[in-house]
Design a protein around this motif. Sequence first.
Motif, short mmCIF file in Angstrom:
data_model
loop_
_atom_site.label_atom_id
_atom_site.label_comp_id
_atom_site.label_asym_id
_atom_site.label_seq_id
_atom_site.Cartn_x
_atom_site.Cartn_y
_atom_site.Cartn_z
N HIS A 28 42.57 25.05 45.46
CA HIS A 28 41.26 25.55 45.85
C HIS A 28 41.42 26.82 46.68
CE1 HIS A 28 41.51 24.34 50.16
NE2 HIS A 28 42.40 23.49 49.67
N HIS A 29 40.31 27.54 46.79
CA HIS A 29 40.24 28.74 47.63
C HIS A 29 39.75 28.32 49.01
CE1 HIS A 29 39.16 32.45 49.40
NE2 HIS A 29 37.90 32.49 49.02
N TRP A 30 40.48 28.71 50.07
CA TRP A 30 40.13 28.29 51.42
C TRP A 30 38.79 28.85 51.88
CZ3 TRP A 30 43.92 27.06 55.81
CH2 TRP A 30 44.90 26.18 55.36
N GLY A 31 38.30 29.89 51.23
CA GLY A 31 37.01 30.44 51.61
C GLY A 31 35.83 29.69 51.03
N GLN A 32 36.09 28.66 50.22
CA GLN A 32 35.01 27.88 49.61
C GLN A 32 34.36 26.95 50.65
OE1 GLN A 32 36.33 25.54 46.28
NE2 GLN A 32 34.32 24.62 45.92
N ASP A 33 33.06 26.76 50.55
CA ASP A 33 32.34 25.84 51.43
C ASP A 33 32.90 24.43 51.24
OD1 ASP A 33 29.80 25.27 53.13
OD2 ASP A 33 29.70 23.84 51.48
N VAL A 34 33.23 23.76 52.34
CA VAL A 34 33.88 22.45 52.25
C VAL A 34 32.92 21.39 51.72
CG1 VAL A 34 35.17 20.69 53.50
CG2 VAL A 34 35.46 23.08 54.12
N VAL B 157 32.45 31.45 34.30
CA VAL B 157 33.81 30.92 34.39
C VAL B 157 34.62 31.34 33.17
CG1 VAL B 157 35.20 28.81 34.43
CG2 VAL B 157 33.16 28.99 35.86
N GLY B 158 33.97 31.29 32.00
CA GLY B 158 34.67 31.72 30.78
C GLY B 158 35.11 33.16 30.86
N PHE B 159 34.26 34.01 31.42
CA PHE B 159 34.64 35.42 31.58
C PHE B 159 35.82 35.55 32.54
CE2 PHE B 159 34.33 39.43 33.92
CZ PHE B 159 34.46 40.33 32.88
N SER B 160 35.78 34.77 33.64
CA SER B 160 36.89 34.83 34.61
C SER B 160 38.20 34.41 33.96
CB SER B 160 36.59 33.95 35.82
OG SER B 160 35.48 34.43 36.54
N ILE B 161 38.13 33.37 33.11
CA ILE B 161 39.35 32.91 32.44
C ILE B 161 39.86 33.96 31.47
CG2 ILE B 161 40.25 31.19 30.82
CD1 ILE B 161 38.38 29.14 32.13
N SER B 162 38.95 34.58 30.72
CA SER B 162 39.36 35.57 29.73
C SER B 162 39.93 36.84 30.36
CB SER B 162 38.17 35.94 28.83
OG SER B 162 37.17 36.62 29.58
N SER B 163 39.57 37.07 31.63
CA SER B 163 40.03 38.30 32.29
C SER B 163 41.03 38.01 33.41
CB SER B 163 38.83 39.06 32.86
OG SER B 163 38.10 38.25 33.76
N LEU B 164 41.74 36.88 33.33
CA LEU B 164 42.74 36.54 34.35
C LEU B 164 43.77 37.64 34.47
CD1 LEU B 164 43.53 32.73 33.76
CD2 LEU B 164 42.34 33.76 35.70
N ASN B 165 44.08 38.01 35.72
CA ASN B 165 45.07 39.05 35.95
C ASN B 165 45.70 38.80 37.32
OD1 ASN B 165 46.63 41.33 36.30
ND2 ASN B 165 45.03 42.77 35.65
N LEU C 227 39.76 31.38 40.33
CA LEU C 227 40.53 32.03 39.27
C LEU C 227 40.92 33.46 39.63
CD1 LEU C 227 38.36 30.73 36.31
CD2 LEU C 227 40.65 29.95 36.93
N LYS C 228 40.41 33.94 40.75
CA LYS C 228 40.75 35.28 41.21
C LYS C 228 41.65 35.23 42.45
CE LYS C 228 36.24 36.87 39.56
NZ LYS C 228 34.93 37.45 39.94
N ARG C 229 42.15 34.05 42.79
CA ARG C 229 43.02 33.87 43.96
C ARG C 229 44.45 33.67 43.50
NH1 ARG C 229 40.59 35.77 48.24
NH2 ARG C 229 42.29 34.75 49.40
#
Length: 514
Positions: A366-372, A483-491, A436-438
Motif C-alpha cells: 500500500h501507499h503510506w499516503g492513503q487514508d487509513v 486503474v486500467g489506464f494506470s496499469i497500461s502506463s506502468l513505468n 501503481l505509481k509508487r
Amino acid sequence: LGKSRLLRLGLGGNELGDEGAVAVAAAVGCNGCLEELSLHGNDVGACGGRALVDAVRSNRTLTDLDVSGNRLQEDVVGDLAHMVQETKQLRDNGIKPPTLAALASGVSRRFPRAWKVQSWLEYLVKDRAPPQLGELVAASLAAAVLAPGEGAPFYESARLSELAVVYGRPELRLAPEKPIPAAGLFLLNLTPFDLFVSSNLDGDRKPCAAVHENSGALLHWVDPKAPPALDVVLAAPGEGAAWLPRTLRPLQIASATGEHRLELACDGDGGGELRVLGSVQRRGEDGTSHASLAALVTLVWSPPQRLRGVRFADLKEYWLRRRQEQADTIDMYAAVEDLIRPDSAIAQCSLAELLSPGPPDTFVSHHWGQDVDDMFKALGHCCDGAEDSRLWICAVANNHHRPQSSELRASPAAQALRCESCVAMVLLLGEEGVALKRLWCLYEAMLVMDARESGREICVDLCSSAGVLNRSGNLSTGYVLKVGFSISSLNAATAQCQDESSRASLLSAMDVRP
C-alpha cells in the motif's frame, strides 16, 4: 475528554449513574491534562466505582477527585483517595522520575505504587530521548513490579501480569496468591518458549531451572556483587504453535542492567532475537549482603519479519479503538507517528509484536499516503468472511524504534514474502490507483512475480475501498477505467518514492534505468 486539555471539570448532579461513570472513566484513563474532577451526587455504584479505580490507576495528572454523594463502597473510595493523594504528593514535592544511573544501581525508590505498571513506565520515559528510552525501561522493571510496603520486598503477581501485558503477553501463569521474594534472581519468561537454565548460581555450574513459557522462576546466587551469567536452551513447547522455530541453539545471557539483544540461530531463516531486560533493586544502603540485592531478568522474544503477520480481526479492533481519538482523516505516515510509535514506545517493538503475531498468509502492499479508514474498508472486502487471515503490513510489522536493514534482499518485505505460509498479495490501490505509481509497491509486486516464476503459488488481488477489482462487479466503470489506464502506463522509472536513496536502490534491483 480523552484528548481534552481541560484542567478542571465539574459533572456533579448530572444523574450519570454507573453507565455514565464508566464512560467518564474511559476518557479519564487516557487523559493527560485533567487535574480536578467532580462527580458528586451522580448515583454511581459498584460497577462505575470499579471503572473509576481502574481509570485513575492509568492517569498521572488527577490530584483532586470528588466522588461524594454516590453509592460507592468504602474500599473503592479509599483506593481513589490514596491514588489521587499519591499523585498530588509527586506534583507538590517536585519528585522527578529516577535517572538511569539510579535505576542501574538499584537504589531508586519504589514509586508510585498506586499507578499501573504501564502508567509508571509512561511517566518514567516522558520527554526522554529515544536512545536512552529502551535502557531506562529495562533498568526500571524491578522497581515497577515490587509490592508496596516497608517490609521484606516481594514481586507482586498482579504487577508482573501488568508487565507481561506491556510486552503483548497477557496470559502470565503465576500463582496470584503466592508472593515472590525480591531476593536472588527472578527470571521472568515472556517468550513462547520453554527455557532450560544452568549456571554457577551456587558456585558450581549445573542445571538449575526449567521455566515454562509465560511464567517465572526464582533463582539464587552466592556472590551479590556478580550476578551470574545463565546458559539457556530455548525449546518450543510440545503444545506450542507448529510454526515456532524448533532447533534453537544454546545461548549465554548476562544479568547486567539494561537491554541486550541476542540473535536466535536456528535451521532455516533465523529465529529472531531474544531480548534480555535486566534490572536490580537493593534493600540496604551498602548492598554487601546477598539478601539485599534482587535482580529481575525479563526475557522477551522478537520474532523475525516472516512471523509478524497479524489477524485482520485484531488489527481492525486496534484501529477502531484508537481511531475514536482522532478527529480528522489520517494517513499511514500520521498513524505511525501519532499512534503506532507511541503505543509501542515502552515495549520498544513493532505493533505486530503486541498483537499475537504469527506467519502471514497475505502480504499487503500500500501507499503510506492513503487514508487509513479507506485501507481498512479495502481490507474488509479482501478478508470478508476470513477475519482470521493473518496480514503482513510493513507499518505494523516494522519496529519504528530501531533502524531497518538498508539491504533490499534483507528488507522486511523481502523477508515476509519468503515465508512459505504467504499465499496471497493484496495491493491496496487507493484513490485512482495511486499505489501503481509508487516505486515500493511496484518493487513488492516484482518480488511476488519472481516468487511465482520460481514455482510459488501466490494469488494477487487488487483492492479498493469499493471492492476487489478482480473479483467484484460492483466498482464504478470510471474507477475501473482509471486503474486500467494506470496499469497500461506502468513505468518504474517515473514512479514516486519518498526517499531518493531508496529510489536508486529500488531501480537498480528492478534493473530499471532512471
